[in-house]
Write a protein that holds these residues in place. Structure first.
Motif, PDB file in Angstrom:
ATOM      1  N   LEU A 168       0.822  -1.207   0.000  1.00 29.96           N
ATOM      2  CA  LEU A 168       0.000   0.000   0.000  1.00 29.96           C
ATOM      3  C   LEU A 168       0.859   1.261   0.000  1.00 29.96           C
ATOM      4  CD1 LEU A 168      -2.939  -0.799   2.451  1.00 29.96           C
ATOM      5  CD2 LEU A 168      -3.014  -0.579  -0.033  1.00 29.96           C
ATOM      6  N   SER A 169       1.964   1.248   0.742  1.00 31.35           N
ATOM      7  CA  SER A 169       2.837   2.417   0.784  1.00 31.35           C
ATOM      8  C   SER A 169       3.423   2.717  -0.592  1.00 31.35           C
ATOM      9  CB  SER A 169       3.965   2.176   1.797  1.00 31.35           C
ATOM     10  OG  SER A 169       4.875   3.252   1.792  1.00 31.35           O
ATOM     11  N   SER A 170       3.894   1.655  -1.266  1.00 27.67           N
ATOM     12  CA  SER A 170       4.441   1.844  -2.610  1.00 27.67           C
ATOM     13  C   SER A 170       3.378   2.318  -3.586  1.00 27.67           C
ATOM     14  CB  SER A 170       5.056   0.531  -3.094  1.00 27.67           C
ATOM     15  OG  SER A 170       5.520   0.651  -4.423  1.00 27.67           O
ATOM     16  N   ALA A 171       2.205   1.725  -3.478  1.00 30.33           N
ATOM     17  CA  ALA A 171       1.113   2.131  -4.373  1.00 30.33           C
ATOM     18  C   ALA A 171       0.685   3.567  -4.106  1.00 30.33           C
ATOM     19  CB  ALA A 171      -0.065   1.184  -4.193  1.00 30.33           C
ATOM     20  N   GLN A 172       0.718   3.990  -2.829  1.00 28.43           N
ATOM     21  CA  GLN A 172       0.346   5.358  -2.495  1.00 28.43           C
ATOM     22  C   GLN A 172       1.344   6.354  -3.069  1.00 28.43           C
ATOM     23  OE1 GLN A 172      -2.502   6.234  -0.889  1.00 28.43           O
ATOM     24  NE2 GLN A 172      -1.945   8.357  -1.351  1.00 28.43           N
ATOM     25  N   GLU A 173       2.623   6.018  -3.007  1.00 31.19           N
ATOM     26  CA  GLU A 173       3.649   6.882  -3.586  1.00 31.19           C
ATOM     27  C   GLU A 173       3.457   7.021  -5.096  1.00 31.19           C
ATOM     28  OE1 GLU A 173       7.390   5.287  -2.498  1.00 31.19           O
ATOM     29  OE2 GLU A 173       7.238   5.880  -0.385  1.00 31.19           O
ATOM     30  N   GLU A 174       3.164   5.909  -5.768  1.00 30.10           N
ATOM     31  CA  GLU A 174       2.917   5.959  -7.209  1.00 30.10           C
ATOM     32  C   GLU A 174       1.681   6.800  -7.517  1.00 30.10           C
ATOM     33  OE1 GLU A 174       2.645   2.001  -8.647  1.00 30.10           O
ATOM     34  OE2 GLU A 174       4.757   1.505  -8.252  1.00 30.10           O
ATOM     35  N   LEU A 175       0.664   6.658  -6.676  1.00 28.12           N
ATOM     36  CA  LEU A 175      -0.562   7.437  -6.876  1.00 28.12           C
ATOM     37  C   LEU A 175      -0.295   8.929  -6.690  1.00 28.12           C
ATOM     38  CD1 LEU A 175      -3.611   7.518  -7.366  1.00 28.12           C
ATOM     39  CD2 LEU A 175      -3.948   7.168  -4.905  1.00 28.12           C
ATOM     40  N   ASP A 176       0.464   9.289  -5.657  1.00 26.53           N
ATOM     41  CA  ASP A 176       0.795  10.694  -5.427  1.00 26.53           C
ATOM     42  C   ASP A 176       1.614  11.258  -6.584  1.00 26.53           C
ATOM     43  OD1 ASP A 176      -0.534  10.575  -3.029  1.00 26.53           O
ATOM     44  OD2 ASP A 176       1.281  10.221  -1.835  1.00 26.53           O
ATOM     45  N   SER A 177       2.567  10.454  -7.085  1.00 22.62           N
ATOM     46  CA  SER A 177       3.375  10.902  -8.215  1.00 22.62           C
ATOM     47  C   SER A 177       2.518  11.127  -9.457  1.00 22.62           C
ATOM     48  CB  SER A 177       4.482   9.877  -8.511  1.00 22.62           C
ATOM     49  OG  SER A 177       5.227  10.245  -9.643  1.00 22.62           O
ATOM     50  N   ALA A 178       1.593  10.207  -9.700  1.00 21.73           N
ATOM     51  CA  ALA A 178       0.708  10.344 -10.858  1.00 21.73           C
ATOM     52  C   ALA A 178      -0.184  11.572 -10.720  1.00 21.73           C
ATOM     53  CB  ALA A 178      -0.139   9.083 -11.012  1.00 21.73           C
ATOM     54  N   ARG A 179      -0.671  11.838  -9.508  1.00 24.29           N
ATOM     55  CA  ARG A 179      -1.509  13.019  -9.287  1.00 24.29           C
ATOM     56  C   ARG A 179      -0.714  14.297  -9.503  1.00 24.29           C
ATOM     57  NH1 ARG A 179      -4.768  11.140  -3.788  1.00 24.29           N
ATOM     58  NH2 ARG A 179      -6.388   9.885  -4.851  1.00 24.29           N
ATOM     59  N   ALA A 180       0.569  14.288  -9.105  1.00 21.94           N
ATOM     60  CA  ALA A 180       1.402  15.477  -9.299  1.00 21.94           C
ATOM     61  C   ALA A 180       1.657  15.745 -10.780  1.00 21.94           C
ATOM     62  CB  ALA A 180       2.734  15.301  -8.553  1.00 21.94           C
ATOM     63  N   GLN A 181       1.734  14.685 -11.586  1.00 18.07           N
ATOM     64  CA  GLN A 181       1.984  14.837 -13.015  1.00 18.07           C
ATOM     65  C   GLN A 181       0.719  15.186 -13.794  1.00 18.07           C
ATOM     66  OE1 GLN A 181       3.808  11.240 -14.375  1.00 18.07           O
ATOM     67  NE2 GLN A 181       5.678  11.541 -13.203  1.00 18.07           N
ATOM     68  N   GLU A 182      -0.422  14.995 -13.171  1.00 18.23           N
ATOM     69  CA  GLU A 182      -1.686  15.193 -13.888  1.00 18.23           C
ATOM     70  C   GLU A 182      -1.846  16.596 -14.478  1.00 18.23           C
ATOM     71  OE1 GLU A 182      -6.529  14.654 -13.152  1.00 18.23           O
ATOM     72  OE2 GLU A 182      -5.085  14.365 -11.520  1.00 18.23           O
ATOM     73  N   PRO A 183      -1.587  17.702 -13.718  1.00 19.38           N
ATOM     74  CA  PRO A 183      -1.756  19.039 -14.321  1.00 19.38           C
ATOM     75  C   PRO A 183      -0.844  19.273 -15.516  1.00 19.38           C
ATOM     76  CG  PRO A 183      -1.636  19.171 -11.922  1.00 19.38           C
ATOM     77  CD  PRO A 183      -1.262  17.775 -12.290  1.00 19.38           C
ATOM     78  N   GLN A 184       0.413  18.806 -15.400  1.00 22.69           N
ATOM     79  CA  GLN A 184       1.348  18.996 -16.515  1.00 22.69           C
ATOM     80  C   GLN A 184       0.919  18.193 -17.740  1.00 22.69           C
ATOM     81  OE1 GLN A 184       5.370  17.948 -15.573  1.00 22.69           O
ATOM     82  NE2 GLN A 184       6.146  18.433 -17.600  1.00 22.69           N
ATOM     83  N   LEU A 185       0.450  16.980 -17.509  1.00 22.64           N
ATOM     84  CA  LEU A 185      -0.001  16.159 -18.630  1.00 22.64           C
ATOM     85  C   LEU A 185      -1.226  16.772 -19.294  1.00 22.64           C
ATOM     86  CD1 LEU A 185       0.431  12.593 -17.066  1.00 22.64           C
ATOM     87  CD2 LEU A 185       1.865  13.666 -18.798  1.00 22.64           C
TER      88      LEU A 185
END
Length: 230
Positions: free
Chosen positions: A60-77
């Motif tokens: 869950l911790s690893s998946a949460q980090e990936e989710l946070d990273s994806a959310r951070a990239q969302e505006p730029q994408l």
């Protein structure tokens, strides 16, 4: 009769609990292999539960980090998507503008002489002054300065003549078919209404294929670690 059966069942359950509890008494933690069956089974179940819980939280911790990273990239994408969508919609207009820019660059390049044409250009500058009745006291080409895509030649000049003739000369230089610019102009009055003008004329030429290749090699060498610094 019912009361007798309930008493018997309660006694049996109490006996079972006592037996189970008895297996957990006086356990030697240094020799778990000698424990009774129930403590062994309980320890195994707890170990499995702890491993599963630890692994679950790790995932869950690893998946949460990936989710946070994806959310951070969302505006730029999203911004990149909008820009590319706008470019796709205006693709025909962008291609038209690209052709116009290329034509403009081609026109500018035609105004730059080649290496073989430099002597003729220097002669044109000299003739522009003589044609206005000016006296050249100095006409000294300097060192060629090679840039990324062109070469620059500074020429130190000093001419003397009447006011209108000096002005007409500068206009003639500006109207030459090749690009020539005047820099550091200094005009001082002389005798009998004659003016003396010191200036640096800069003319430009495009690099030939050999010079372009040499420039690229020099840039690549400078870009390498430990390469020559400008």
């Amino acid at each position: 009769m019912a009361t007798s059966k309930s008493s018997t069942l309660g006694f049996e359950l109490t006996s079972l609990f006592d037996q189970a509890a008895g297996q957990f008494r006086n356990l030697n933690v240094n020799e778990p292999g000698q424990w009774p069956t129930l403590p062994k089974l309980t320890l195994w179940i707890l170990t499995v539960v702890l491993v599963v819980v630890a692994g679950w939280f790790g995932l869950l911790s690893s998946a949460q980090e990936e989710l946070d990273s994806a959310r951070a990239q969302e505006p730029q994408l999203k911004a990149t998507y909008r820009n590319r969508l706008a470019q796709a919609v205006n693709l025909a207009e962008l291609r038209k503008q690209k052709l116009q820019v290329q034509e403009y660059v081609t026109q500018l390049e035609k105004q730059l002489p080649g290496k073989a044409e430099m002597d003729a250009l220097l002669s044109d500058i000299n003739q522009a002054g003589l044609g206005r009745g000016l006296l050249f006291e100095l006409f000294r080409p300097g060192q060629v300065q090679v840039k990324d895509y062109y070469a620059e030649l500074p020429i130190a000049i000093r001419v003397s003549g009447r006011y209108h003739d000096v002005g007409a000369f500068t206009a003639d230089v500006a109207n030459l078919s090749r690009i020539v610019t005047l820099h550091n102009l200094n005009i001082v009055p002389g005798k009998d209404g004659v003016l003396a003008m010191d200036a640096t004329a800069r003319t430009y030429r495009y690099l030939d294929a050999t010079e372009v290749a040499e420039q690229r090699k020099a840039q690549q060498a400078a870009a390498k670690p430990g390469g020559a610094k400008p």
